[in-house]
Motif scaffolding. Sequence first.
Motif, PDB file in Angstrom:
ATOM      1  N   ILE A   9      12.315  51.163  13.828  1.00 30.79           N
ATOM      2  CA  ILE A   9      13.602  50.533  13.538  1.00 30.79           C
ATOM      3  C   ILE A   9      14.120  49.817  14.411  1.00 30.79           C
ATOM      4  N   GLN A  10      14.520  48.544  14.553  1.00 28.36           N
ATOM      5  CA  GLN A  10      15.000  46.761  15.475  1.00 28.36           C
ATOM      6  C   GLN A  10      15.742  46.642  14.331  1.00 28.36           C
ATOM      7  N   GLY A  11      17.231  46.903  14.962  1.00 27.85           N
ATOM      8  CA  GLY A  11      18.407  45.984  13.950  1.00 27.85           C
ATOM      9  C   GLY A  11      18.196  46.314  12.212  1.00 27.85           C
ATOM     10  N   ASP A  12      17.853  45.156  12.009  1.00 26.11           N
ATOM     11  CA  ASP A  12      17.514  45.771   9.942  1.00 26.11           C
ATOM     12  C   ASP A  12      15.983  45.826   9.523  1.00 26.11           C
ATOM     13  N   GLU A  13      15.213  45.654  10.990  1.00 26.80           N
ATOM     14  CA  GLU A  13      13.614  45.494  10.367  1.00 26.80           C
ATOM     15  C   GLU A  13      13.204  46.320  11.298  1.00 26.80           C
ATOM     16  N   LYS A  14      11.817  46.699  10.327  1.00 23.31           N
ATOM     17  CA  LYS A  14      10.839  48.098  10.139  1.00 23.31           C
ATOM     18  C   LYS A  14       9.774  47.469  10.527  1.00 23.31           C
ATOM     19  N   THR A  15       9.327  47.830  11.742  1.00 25.55           N
ATOM     20  CA  THR A  15       7.841  47.754  12.165  1.00 25.55           C
ATOM     21  C   THR A  15       6.329  48.655  12.342  1.00 25.55           C
ATOM     22  N   LEU A  16       5.644  48.264  12.022  1.00 31.36           N
ATOM     23  CA  LEU A  16       5.026  49.781  11.420  1.00 31.36           C
ATOM     24  C   LEU A  16       4.182  49.201  13.426  1.00 31.36           C
ATOM     25  N   VAL A  17       3.999  50.619  14.022  1.00 33.34           N
ATOM     26  CA  VAL A  17       3.523  51.047  14.823  1.00 33.34           C
ATOM     27  C   VAL A  17       2.312  51.880  15.055  1.00 33.34           C
ATOM     28  N   PRO A  26       7.896  65.356  22.088  1.00 33.66           N
ATOM     29  CA  PRO A  26       9.455  64.723  22.706  1.00 33.66           C
ATOM     30  C   PRO A  26       8.831  64.712  23.883  1.00 33.66           C
ATOM     31  N   GLU A  27       9.157  63.421  24.604  1.00 35.69           N
ATOM     32  CA  GLU A  27       9.012  63.332  26.279  1.00 35.69           C
ATOM     33  C   GLU A  27       9.633  62.629  26.518  1.00 35.69           C
ATOM     34  N   ASN A  28      10.167  62.538  28.117  1.00 36.20           N
ATOM     35  CA  ASN A  28      10.381  61.980  28.817  1.00 36.20           C
ATOM     36  C   ASN A  28      12.221  60.477  28.098  1.00 36.20           C
ATOM     37  N   GLY A  29      12.726  61.527  27.724  1.00 36.52           N
ATOM     38  CA  GLY A  29      13.672  60.068  26.778  1.00 36.52           C
ATOM     39  C   GLY A  29      13.150  58.988  25.525  1.00 36.52           C
ATOM     40  N   LEU A  43       7.310  55.839  23.008  1.00 34.96           N
ATOM     41  CA  LEU A  43       7.937  54.601  22.564  1.00 34.96           C
ATOM     42  C   LEU A  43       9.286  55.670  23.160  1.00 34.96           C
ATOM     43  N   LYS A  44      10.387  54.685  23.591  1.00 36.33           N
ATOM     44  CA  LYS A  44      11.716  55.163  23.870  1.00 36.33           C
ATOM     45  C   LYS A  44      12.248  55.004  22.981  1.00 36.33           C
ATOM     46  N   ASP A  54       6.806  60.763   1.521  1.00 33.57           N
ATOM     47  CA  ASP A  54       6.019  58.663   1.096  1.00 33.57           C
ATOM     48  C   ASP A  54       5.107  59.299   2.401  1.00 33.57           C
ATOM     49  N   HIS A  55       5.669  60.121   3.563  1.00 29.14           N
ATOM     50  CA  HIS A  55       4.046  59.977   4.413  1.00 29.14           C
ATOM     51  C   HIS A  55       4.566  59.325   5.662  1.00 29.14           C
ATOM     52  N   ASN A  56       6.023  59.087   5.847  1.00 26.56           N
ATOM     53  CA  ASN A  56       6.761  58.015   6.309  1.00 26.56           C
ATOM     54  C   ASN A  56       7.624  59.201   7.907  1.00 26.56           C
ATOM     55  N   ILE A  57       7.528  58.122   8.465  1.00 24.61           N
ATOM     56  CA  ILE A  57       8.836  58.279   9.864  1.00 24.61           C
ATOM     57  C   ILE A  57       9.261  56.635  10.657  1.00 24.61           C
ATOM     58  N   PHE A  58      10.819  57.009  10.718  1.00 25.20           N
ATOM     59  CA  PHE A  58      11.148  56.148  11.163  1.00 25.20           C
ATOM     60  C   PHE A  58      11.843  56.427  12.234  1.00 25.20           C
ATOM     61  N   LEU A  59      11.768  56.175  13.210  1.00 22.83           N
ATOM     62  CA  LEU A  59      11.998  55.479  14.665  1.00 22.83           C
ATOM     63  C   LEU A  59      12.602  55.216  14.859  1.00 22.83           C
ATOM     64  N   LYS A  60      13.296  54.900  15.765  1.00 27.74           N
ATOM     65  CA  LYS A  60      14.560  53.691  16.018  1.00 27.74           C
ATOM     66  C   LYS A  60      15.236  53.737  18.083  1.00 27.74           C
ATOM     67  N   GLU A  61      15.011  53.044  18.198  1.00 24.00           N
ATOM     68  CA  GLU A  61      14.805  52.430  19.859  1.00 24.00           C
ATOM     69  C   GLU A  61      16.312  53.195  20.061  1.00 24.00           C
ATOM     70  N   GLN A  62      16.242  53.813  21.397  1.00 26.08           N
ATOM     71  CA  GLN A  62      17.384  54.154  22.295  1.00 26.08           C
ATOM     72  C   GLN A  62      17.483  53.764  23.284  1.00 26.08           C
ATOM     73  N   GLU A  63      19.060  52.888  23.221  1.00 24.79           N
ATOM     74  CA  GLU A  63      19.632  52.112  23.521  1.00 24.79           C
ATOM     75  C   GLU A  63      19.867  52.785  25.763  1.00 24.79           C
TER      76      GLU A  63
END
Length: 63
Positions: A9-17, A26-29, A43-44, A54-63
Amino acid sequence: MCETNAYLIQGDEKTLVMEAVDTIEPENGGVRLISIFGDQKFLKAGIHAVALADHNIFLKEQE
């Protein structure tokens, strides 16, 4: 099978990664995604939400 798709998740958009994610570590931030095929991606980001049915996980960028 019980693998999931990971979205960033980046802003209002979801991108399949990554598709067919089997392991999330979990690893180094951030998190390391590992697919059933052995592909890996770091991914940070942190876990935002998990939709098990639904077999989905949503990740959000860490600031």
